[in-house]
Design an enzyme around this catalytic site. Sequence first.
Site, mmCIF file in Angstrom:
data_model
loop_
_atom_site.group_PDB
_atom_site.id
_atom_site.type_symbol
_atom_site.label_atom_id
_atom_site.label_comp_id
_atom_site.label_asym_id
_atom_site.label_seq_id
_atom_site.Cartn_x
_atom_site.Cartn_y
_atom_site.Cartn_z
ATOM 1 N N LYS A 132 0.838 -1.208 0.000
ATOM 2 C CA LYS A 132 0.000 0.000 0.000
ATOM 3 C C LYS A 132 0.869 1.252 0.000
ATOM 4 O O LYS A 132 0.642 2.180 -0.786
ATOM 5 C CB LYS A 132 -0.907 0.001 1.251
ATOM 6 C CG LYS A 132 -1.627 1.312 1.488
ATOM 7 C CD LYS A 132 -2.518 1.264 2.701
ATOM 8 C CE LYS A 132 -1.840 1.595 4.015
ATOM 9 N NZ LYS A 132 -1.499 3.019 4.209
ATOM 10 N N ASN A 133 1.875 1.285 0.876
ATOM 11 C CA ASN A 133 2.651 2.517 1.037
ATOM 12 C C ASN A 133 3.648 2.768 -0.098
ATOM 13 O O ASN A 133 4.248 3.836 -0.160
ATOM 14 C CB ASN A 133 3.385 2.522 2.390
ATOM 15 C CG ASN A 133 2.418 2.777 3.540
ATOM 16 O OD1 ASN A 133 1.236 3.037 3.325
ATOM 17 N ND2 ASN A 133 2.921 2.690 4.758
ATOM 18 N N ASP B 198 4.718 0.822 12.144
ATOM 19 C CA ASP B 198 3.539 0.123 11.626
ATOM 20 C C ASP B 198 3.469 -1.341 12.068
ATOM 21 O O ASP B 198 2.500 -2.033 11.752
ATOM 22 C CB ASP B 198 3.502 0.206 10.091
ATOM 23 C CG ASP B 198 3.090 1.588 9.603
ATOM 24 O OD1 ASP B 198 2.636 2.406 10.428
ATOM 25 O OD2 ASP B 198 3.220 1.849 8.383
ATOM 26 N N ARG C 159 0.362 14.773 13.135
ATOM 27 C CA ARG C 159 0.859 14.527 11.771
ATOM 28 C C ARG C 159 0.822 15.751 10.857
ATOM 29 O O ARG C 159 0.124 15.769 9.837
ATOM 30 C CB ARG C 159 0.113 13.354 11.141
ATOM 31 C CG ARG C 159 0.274 12.081 11.939
ATOM 32 C CD ARG C 159 -0.378 10.904 11.318
ATOM 33 N NE ARG C 159 0.390 10.308 10.233
ATOM 34 C CZ ARG C 159 0.018 9.206 9.604
ATOM 35 N NH1 ARG C 159 -1.101 8.612 9.936
ATOM 36 N NH2 ARG C 159 0.763 8.707 8.645
ATOM 37 N N CYS D 238 -4.999 12.823 12.998
ATOM 38 C CA CYS D 238 -5.680 11.540 12.921
ATOM 39 C C CYS D 238 -5.480 10.848 14.258
ATOM 40 O O CYS D 238 -4.825 11.378 15.145
ATOM 41 C CB CYS D 238 -5.167 10.704 11.769
ATOM 42 S SG CYS D 238 -3.517 10.092 12.009
ATOM 43 N N ARG E 165 -8.866 -0.476 4.740
ATOM 44 C CA ARG E 165 -8.021 0.520 4.072
ATOM 45 C C ARG E 165 -6.679 -0.085 3.695
ATOM 46 O O ARG E 165 -6.070 0.319 2.706
ATOM 47 C CB ARG E 165 -7.758 1.708 5.022
ATOM 48 C CG ARG E 165 -8.919 2.658 5.185
ATOM 49 C CD ARG E 165 -8.489 3.869 6.014
ATOM 50 N NE ARG E 165 -7.118 4.212 5.697
ATOM 51 C CZ ARG E 165 -6.180 4.532 6.583
ATOM 52 N NH1 ARG E 165 -6.470 4.611 7.858
ATOM 53 N NH2 ARG E 165 -4.957 4.813 6.209
HETATM 54 C C1 UD1 Z 1 4.346 7.030 6.496
HETATM 55 C C2 UD1 Z 1 3.514 5.796 6.269
HETATM 56 C C3 UD1 Z 1 2.932 5.309 7.598
HETATM 57 C C4 UD1 Z 1 4.049 5.113 8.622
HETATM 58 C C5 UD1 Z 1 4.911 6.364 8.724
HETATM 59 C C6 UD1 Z 1 6.135 6.177 9.611
HETATM 60 C C7 UD1 Z 1 2.687 6.102 4.026
HETATM 61 C C8 UD1 Z 1 1.527 6.381 3.139
HETATM 62 N N1 UD1 Z 1 2.455 6.120 5.350
HETATM 63 O O1 UD1 Z 1 3.483 8.049 7.000
HETATM 64 O O2 UD1 Z 1 2.267 4.063 7.361
HETATM 65 O O3 UD1 Z 1 3.476 4.839 9.890
HETATM 66 O O4 UD1 Z 1 5.387 6.762 7.423
HETATM 67 O O5 UD1 Z 1 6.919 5.122 9.161
HETATM 68 O O6 UD1 Z 1 3.778 5.833 3.556
HETATM 69 N N2 UD1 Z 1 6.170 14.988 10.603
HETATM 70 C C9 UD1 Z 1 6.126 16.350 10.848
HETATM 71 N N3 UD1 Z 1 6.048 17.207 9.782
HETATM 72 C C10 UD1 Z 1 5.988 16.779 8.491
HETATM 73 C C11 UD1 Z 1 6.040 15.381 8.256
HETATM 74 C C12 UD1 Z 1 6.122 14.516 9.324
HETATM 75 O O7 UD1 Z 1 6.175 16.774 12.004
HETATM 76 O O8 UD1 Z 1 5.898 17.610 7.575
HETATM 77 C C13 UD1 Z 1 6.278 14.018 11.732
HETATM 78 C C14 UD1 Z 1 5.041 13.144 11.898
HETATM 79 O O9 UD1 Z 1 4.037 13.785 12.647
HETATM 80 C C15 UD1 Z 1 5.626 11.913 12.577
HETATM 81 C C16 UD1 Z 1 7.026 11.808 11.958
HETATM 82 O O10 UD1 Z 1 7.309 13.097 11.429
HETATM 83 O O11 UD1 Z 1 5.742 12.138 13.952
HETATM 84 C C17 UD1 Z 1 7.161 10.793 10.857
HETATM 85 O O12 UD1 Z 1 6.072 10.896 9.972
HETATM 86 P P1 UD1 Z 1 6.142 10.536 8.427
HETATM 87 O O13 UD1 Z 1 7.328 9.676 8.151
HETATM 88 O O14 UD1 Z 1 5.980 11.771 7.637
HETATM 89 O O15 UD1 Z 1 4.822 9.644 8.269
HETATM 90 P P2 UD1 Z 1 3.945 9.568 6.979
HETATM 91 O O16 UD1 Z 1 4.835 9.795 5.805
HETATM 92 O O17 UD1 Z 1 2.727 10.387 7.127
#
Ligand code: UD1
Length: 425
Positions: free
Chosen positions: A22-23, A312, A121, A116, A404
């Site tokens: 999925k990711n 995850d 996030r 969420c 999902r």
């Molecule tokens: C992706 C995965 C999700 C997984 C996560 C961490 C997808 C679609 N989803 O989510 O399944 O749990 O990586 O491995 O690939 N953050 C900020 N600012 C930003 C971006 C991130 O503060 O602009 C923080 C987030 O709140 C979190 C951390 O950084 O605490 C890591 O998040 P991130 O790696 O961005 O997660 P996703 O990419 O949303």
Amino acid sequence: MDKLVVTGGGRLTGEVAISGAKNAALPILCASLLSAEPLRLTNVPELNDIGTMLKLLAQMGVKVEREAENVTLDASGLNNPLAPYELVKTMRASILVLGPLVARCGEARVSLPGGCAIGARPVDQHIKGLQSMGAEVGVEHGYVVAKCVANTGRLKGARLFTDMVTVTGTENLMMAACLADGETVIENAAREPEVVDLAQCLISMGAQISGAGTDLIRIRGVEKLHGASHRIMPDRIETGTFLCAAAITGGEIRLLGTSTGYLDAVVDKLLDAGCEISGEKTAKHESIHIVAPPRLKAVSIRTAPYPAFPTDMQAQFMAINAVADGTAIIRETIFENRFMHAVELQRLGADIKIDGNTAVMKGVERLQGATVMATDLRASASLVVAGLVAEGETHIERIYHLDRGYANIEAKMTALGANIKRVKA
Ligand code: UD1
């Protein structure tokens, strides 16, 4: 709302095919926005999140053809660089259209995803990166509104540094940089295998990318990308979830179409817990074989960006530790509120104490079935895993989260001997 009823008892045995990731599929679907020629994808998992992303792309003018796990996307008629709240609110990964839209159309309006269940996030790093590449980005009425300021309509290559490791942030900026003017360097980049899969797809579309899989990715922008074909990598989290399901039941299963190479940290912990795991590779197939002992040993974990233990898989390991022999400490360092499954596991009789981002668990001899509520995608998976060994029936409500991210989970589990049924609302 549908629910799942799992009747505990019995070892899982047999073979199960693992779906595409999925990711990896979600960002790769968005990569189609970068080209006016068709992108042909295979091994795309049949999941609700994929359906949502295809709907989102279609309303932007992308022509979508889907037949089972094969998807062809043709963005030659891309005419509406807008991601509305109604679609974004159901799936945060919708933010992945932002980079490609600004790169190809010079502008985009993408709804802010909002928080969420597992945490706030924010997407500030995605925005900061695009600003460094010469886009004007603001938030208006809940939407991220981005526009290229250069009169060429193109983004400019830049040196980007993210404050933390972000998976979708790295993917968004890498896609945007493919069509930018000049070289972009992303420092502190995410090293997840899904980032590498996206880079491989982009390279086959003509992008010039090096370093994906390391924390420094270089992208030399090109004028345009062309059509390509790409097979989505196997889902390492679905793989890990089935490994945990076999492990908790003392079972023996073979997972087809996947590889241990994608999940060393998870395999390592299952070996510590007493399982035997081996990977096999023939010219045609890759597979993983697991044999679990009658009772697992407790294993402590600490989540962190790849290649460390994935957040995850944290919930599924909380499920297996609930009935393991000994005490385990679980530290969650990625998301601030990702222990909601702990309360549901307690309803099944698990002994868990939470202090901030740390859970201390003492394995119990047995769990007892109860009604529990799925709170997010991986939390739902942990409840299914726990239900496999809980005495009597475990009723899991709100399973739309599970749909999902897991393709046909009850059919796949049933084929392995689990007693699990979907009860329609
Ligand atoms: C992706 C995965 C999700 C997984 C996560 C961490 C997808 C679609 N989803 O989510 O399944 O749990 O990586 O491995 O690939 N953050 C900020 N600012 C930003 C971006 C991130 O503060 O602009 C923080 C987030 O709140 C979190 C951390 O950084 O605490 C890591 O998040 P991130 O790696 O961005 O997660 P996703 O990419 O949303």
